[in-house]
Every structure is written in structure tokens, then in C-alpha cells.
Scaffold this active site. Structure first.
Site, PDB file in Angstrom:
ATOM      1  N   GLY A  50      -7.679   6.511   4.090  1.00  0.00           N
ATOM      2  CA  GLY A  50      -6.674   5.455   3.916  1.00  0.00           C
ATOM      3  C   GLY A  50      -7.044   4.459   2.832  1.00  0.00           C
ATOM      4  N   HIS A 112     -16.772   3.878  -2.109  1.00  0.00           N
ATOM      5  CA  HIS A 112     -17.027   4.889  -1.071  1.00  0.00           C
ATOM      6  C   HIS A 112     -18.523   4.909  -0.705  1.00  0.00           C
ATOM      7  CE1 HIS A 112     -13.043   6.499  -1.276  1.00  0.00           C
ATOM      8  NE2 HIS A 112     -13.174   7.175  -2.391  1.00  0.00           N
ATOM      9  N   SER A 142      -6.918  16.246   5.725  1.00  0.00           N
ATOM     10  CA  SER A 142      -6.412  15.562   4.538  1.00  0.00           C
ATOM     11  C   SER A 142      -7.208  15.983   3.300  1.00  0.00           C
ATOM     12  CB  SER A 142      -6.507  14.043   4.751  1.00  0.00           C
ATOM     13  OG  SER A 142      -6.003  13.360   3.645  1.00  0.00           O
ATOM     14  N   TYR A 201      -7.780   3.557  10.664  1.00  0.00           N
ATOM     15  CA  TYR A 201      -6.477   3.988  10.131  1.00  0.00           C
ATOM     16  C   TYR A 201      -5.465   4.064  11.282  1.00  0.00           C
ATOM     17  CZ  TYR A 201      -3.192   7.222   7.775  1.00  0.00           C
ATOM     18  OH  TYR A 201      -2.079   7.825   7.228  1.00  0.00           O
TER      19      TYR A 201
HETATM   20  P1  A3P Z   1      -2.817  12.685   4.754  1.00  0.00           P
HETATM   21  O1  A3P Z   1      -3.392  13.712   3.814  1.00  0.00           O
HETATM   22  O2  A3P Z   1      -3.234  12.918   6.172  1.00  0.00           O
HETATM   23  O3  A3P Z   1      -1.348  12.533   4.618  1.00  0.00           O
HETATM   24  P2  A3P Z   1      -7.157   8.122   0.650  1.00  0.00           P
HETATM   25  O4  A3P Z   1      -6.235   7.079   0.173  1.00  0.00           O
HETATM   26  O5  A3P Z   1      -8.415   7.595   1.245  1.00  0.00           O
HETATM   27  O6  A3P Z   1      -7.380   9.162  -0.391  1.00  0.00           O
HETATM   28  O7  A3P Z   1      -6.445   8.825   1.882  1.00  0.00           O
HETATM   29  C1  A3P Z   1      -5.297   9.625   1.706  1.00  0.00           C
HETATM   30  C2  A3P Z   1      -4.590   9.732   3.042  1.00  0.00           C
HETATM   31  O8  A3P Z   1      -3.929   8.492   3.336  1.00  0.00           O
HETATM   32  C3  A3P Z   1      -3.508  10.790   3.002  1.00  0.00           C
HETATM   33  O9  A3P Z   1      -3.433  11.274   4.338  1.00  0.00           O
HETATM   34  C4  A3P Z   1      -2.302   9.970   2.607  1.00  0.00           C
HETATM   35  O10 A3P Z   1      -1.070  10.590   2.894  1.00  0.00           O
HETATM   36  C5  A3P Z   1      -2.518   8.721   3.439  1.00  0.00           C
HETATM   37  N1  A3P Z   1      -1.804   7.543   2.929  1.00  0.00           N
HETATM   38  C6  A3P Z   1      -1.638   7.152   1.645  1.00  0.00           C
HETATM   39  N2  A3P Z   1      -0.914   6.031   1.586  1.00  0.00           N
HETATM   40  C7  A3P Z   1      -0.608   5.690   2.847  1.00  0.00           C
HETATM   41  C8  A3P Z   1       0.141   4.625   3.429  1.00  0.00           C
HETATM   42  N3  A3P Z   1       0.727   3.699   2.697  1.00  0.00           N
HETATM   43  N4  A3P Z   1       0.255   4.577   4.779  1.00  0.00           N
HETATM   44  C9  A3P Z   1      -0.333   5.519   5.545  1.00  0.00           C
HETATM   45  N5  A3P Z   1      -1.046   6.560   5.054  1.00  0.00           N
HETATM   46  C10 A3P Z   1      -1.190   6.645   3.719  1.00  0.00           C
END
Ligand code: A3P
Length: 299
Positions: A50, A112, A142, A201
Site C-alpha cells: 500500500g 522500503h 500482489s 492496509y
Molecule cells: P493489489 O495488487 O492487491 O491490487 P504498493 O503501492 O506498495 O506497490 O502496493 C500496491 C497494492 O496497493 C496493489 O494491490 C494496489 O492495487 C493497491 N493500491 C494502490 N492504490 C490503492 C488505493 N488508493 N487504495 C487501496 N489500494 C491501493
């Protein structure tokens, strides 16, 4: 080997590639040279927990008077990717001035890096850190989709879920083991509750408005009663929602070497149920139970 077939190196208990932005070289360079300020805010995550969302939320909170409705300037989150609003310190050592920041404003960064490898100046400066973690089963799923999206774009072989599971459960991958990373920040948040906020999250999804208020309080930008009455919290929740951000970034450009849309997929809790086998679920649950034993971490 990592998830993209890259060679990984173990450093201070975590795996890193030699290239890409969070490499063993960037971690060491940050430890040697990065200078934190007491007013800095660091958003810390593992990839796919997230990061994009928490960057958008913190950016919207900190800059809310700058880009309010009365302002003629379009809000950056309506046109560009949150990763272009809040830089990773891993990229920062390559850049002289962060995007959307001037000398006097609060510096908002992401990283990270695991807790035990943070540059000493971050620990000594007294600045605040916000850690967001996510259910390991959803992180795995993910990451699996993300890597295949990248592999597709760069035409490599497809990664099989079985292989992704194998690597994840053995703690192999960039910034892994997953569990140690979470544990490091969880324990630190108990030791330094005014400096480190631990979020999940899942909780953020369940009650975004209250978590946004909590986040705003913690980073020193609390909402006034008037703002709350005027629906400012809800505006931020909507601006940073999965729907809004994924729409804005549908045809986006390349961000840190990744197509802008690749940061958005489902944005749901427990999507793992559609992908993992019973056996995979059982193994991951057992590892999580053992690794998080005695810790109050739930998803
Ligand atoms: P999923 O692949 O389960 O959909 P990061 O930003 O750390 O790379 O994480 C990506 C994950 O966060 C993805 O999960 C993505 O879809 C989700 N994500 C991105 N923007 C988001 C938002 N505004 N609200 C909730 N989830 C979000």
C-alpha cells in the site's frame, strides 16, 4: 535469484538486487550519506503493502491548504502518480531536489528499508515514521501479479505462482524476509510510540476516514473542527481512493522504471482467496503464526 531472475545479495539480514532502485549499493550509500531532519516524515512499507496509497494520503494531508478547492492550481494527485509526489530516499541520493518540495516545507519521504538498516541520522533526528504493513498472503499475490506485469512489459518469461510462493515463504526477494521487516517496525513502534506509527492496509481499508485522522494527528497536521465539519477528511479519502488514483494513472507514464498503471490492480483485502491453494494458505499461516508469535499483529 530474485523474482525477476536477478541475482540477490544478503545484507544485514535482507535480500537486495545489485541494480534497481533499492539495491544493496543504495542502501549502503544511504547509510553513509543520508541526512535526516527532525521535521522529516518517512512512510515505510514493503513493496505491495500500500505504498502508493499511503504516499497519496500523507501528501494530501500535508498539502491540503496549498491545493484546496479555492486554489486555481489542479491538485497534483489528479494528474500525476503519488510516487512522483513523494520520493523514495532510495531515489533521493540520485536527485538533488525532491519533487514538490521547497526548503521550508516538511520533507515527506518514503522508503522500503528495514528498521535495522535505516541510516543512523533517521534514528537520531527524532523525526516521525509511519509504517504500513499488509497481510502477507495479499502481499505475495500482489507482488506475483506486479512482477508478471513487468515481465510482460519487458518480455521475460512468466513467473509461476508456485515459484513466487516458494521464494516468498523462504524469505527470498527484494527487502525480504517479509516477516522480519514487519517485526522490526512493529517492535520499534512499541519502543518509540511517539515516533513510529504502525498501520495496516486492512485497517486503513476498513475505516479510512478515522485512519486518515490518526495519520494527520501523528504527522503533526491534525484536522481542525472546521475542516472536519466541512468534509475535508472525506475529500482526502475520495481523492486518494483506489478508484480516483487508478483512473488518473490509467494511461500514465513511466514512474521509477515502472508504468504508472502497474501500481493499481484490485486494491482489495483478501484477494489472495482467489489465487492461493489450501496448502499454500496453510503454510503461510503457519509461518506467520510462528514469526508473529506474541505480537499483536492481525490483518
Ligand atoms: P493489489 O495488487 O492487491 O491490487 P504498493 O503501492 O506498495 O506497490 O502496493 C500496491 C497494492 O496497493 C496493489 O494491490 C494496489 O492495487 C493497491 N493500491 C494502490 N492504490 C490503492 C488505493 N488508493 N487504495 C487501496 N489500494 C491501493
Amino acid at each position: 535469484k530474485g523474482w525477476l531472475g536477478e541475482t540477490l545479495y544478503l545484507y544485514q539480514g535482507y535480500w537486495y538486487p545489485s541494480i534497481t532502485f533499492i539495491s544493496i549499493a543504495t542502501v549502503m550509500a544511504l547509510q553513509d550519506t543520508f541526512q535526516a531532519k527532525p521535521t522529516d516524515i518517512y512512510l515505510v512499507t514493503q513493496p505491495k503493502s500500500g505504498t502508493t496509497w499511503i504516499k497519496a494520503l500523507a501528501f494530501a494531508i500535508v498539502n491540503r491548504t496549498r491545493y484546496n478547492n479555492k486554489c486555481l492550481v489542479t491538485h497534483p494527485l489528479l494528474t500525476i502518480n503519488p510516487h512522483d509526489c513523494v520520493p523514495f530516499i532510495e531515489n533521493e541520493i540520485l536527485r538533488s531536489k525532491p519533487t514538490y518540495m521547497d526548503e521550508n516545507s516538511t520533507r515527506l519521504f518514503a522508503t522500503h528499508m528495514p528498521y535495522n538498516s535505516l541510516p543512523q541520522s533517521i534514528l537520531d533526528s527524532g523525526c516521525r515514521l509511519v509504517y504500513m504493513c499488509r497481510n502477507p498472503k495479499d502481499v505475495l499475490v500482489s507482488m506475483f501479479h506486479f512482477v508478471n506485469k513487468l515481465k510482460g512489459d519487458f518480455s521475460h518469461d512468466v513467473l509461476k505462482l508456485e515459484d513466487a510462493f516458494e521464494k516468498f515463504s523462504k524469505g527470498i526477494g527484494s527487502c525480504y524476509p517479509y516477516w522480519d521487516h514487519v517485526k522490526g517496525y512493529y517492535k520499534a513502534s512499541l519502543e518509540h510510540p511517539t515516533r513510529i506509527l504502525f498501520l495496516t492496509y486492512e485497517n486503513m481499508k476498513m475505516d479510512t476516514a478515522n485512519n486518515v485522522k490518526r495519520l494527520a494527528d501523528f504527522i503533526g497536521y491534525p484536522f481542525t473542527k472546521e475542516e472536519e465539519d466541512n468534509g475535508v477528511v472525506q475529500e482526502i479519502v475520495s481523492l486518494c481512493s483506489f478508484k480516483s488514483l487508478s483512473d488518473v494513472n490509467k494511461h500514465g507514464k513511466i514512474v521509477s522504471g515502472v508504468p504508472s498503471h502497474a501500481f493499481f490492480r484490485e486494491g482489495e483485502v483478501e484477494d489472495w482467496k482467489k489465487h492461493l491453494t489450501k496448502e499454500m494458505t496453510h503454510i503461510l499461516d503457519e509461518i506467520t503464526k510462528e514469526k508473529f508469535h506474541g505480537l499483536d499483529i492481525s490483518f
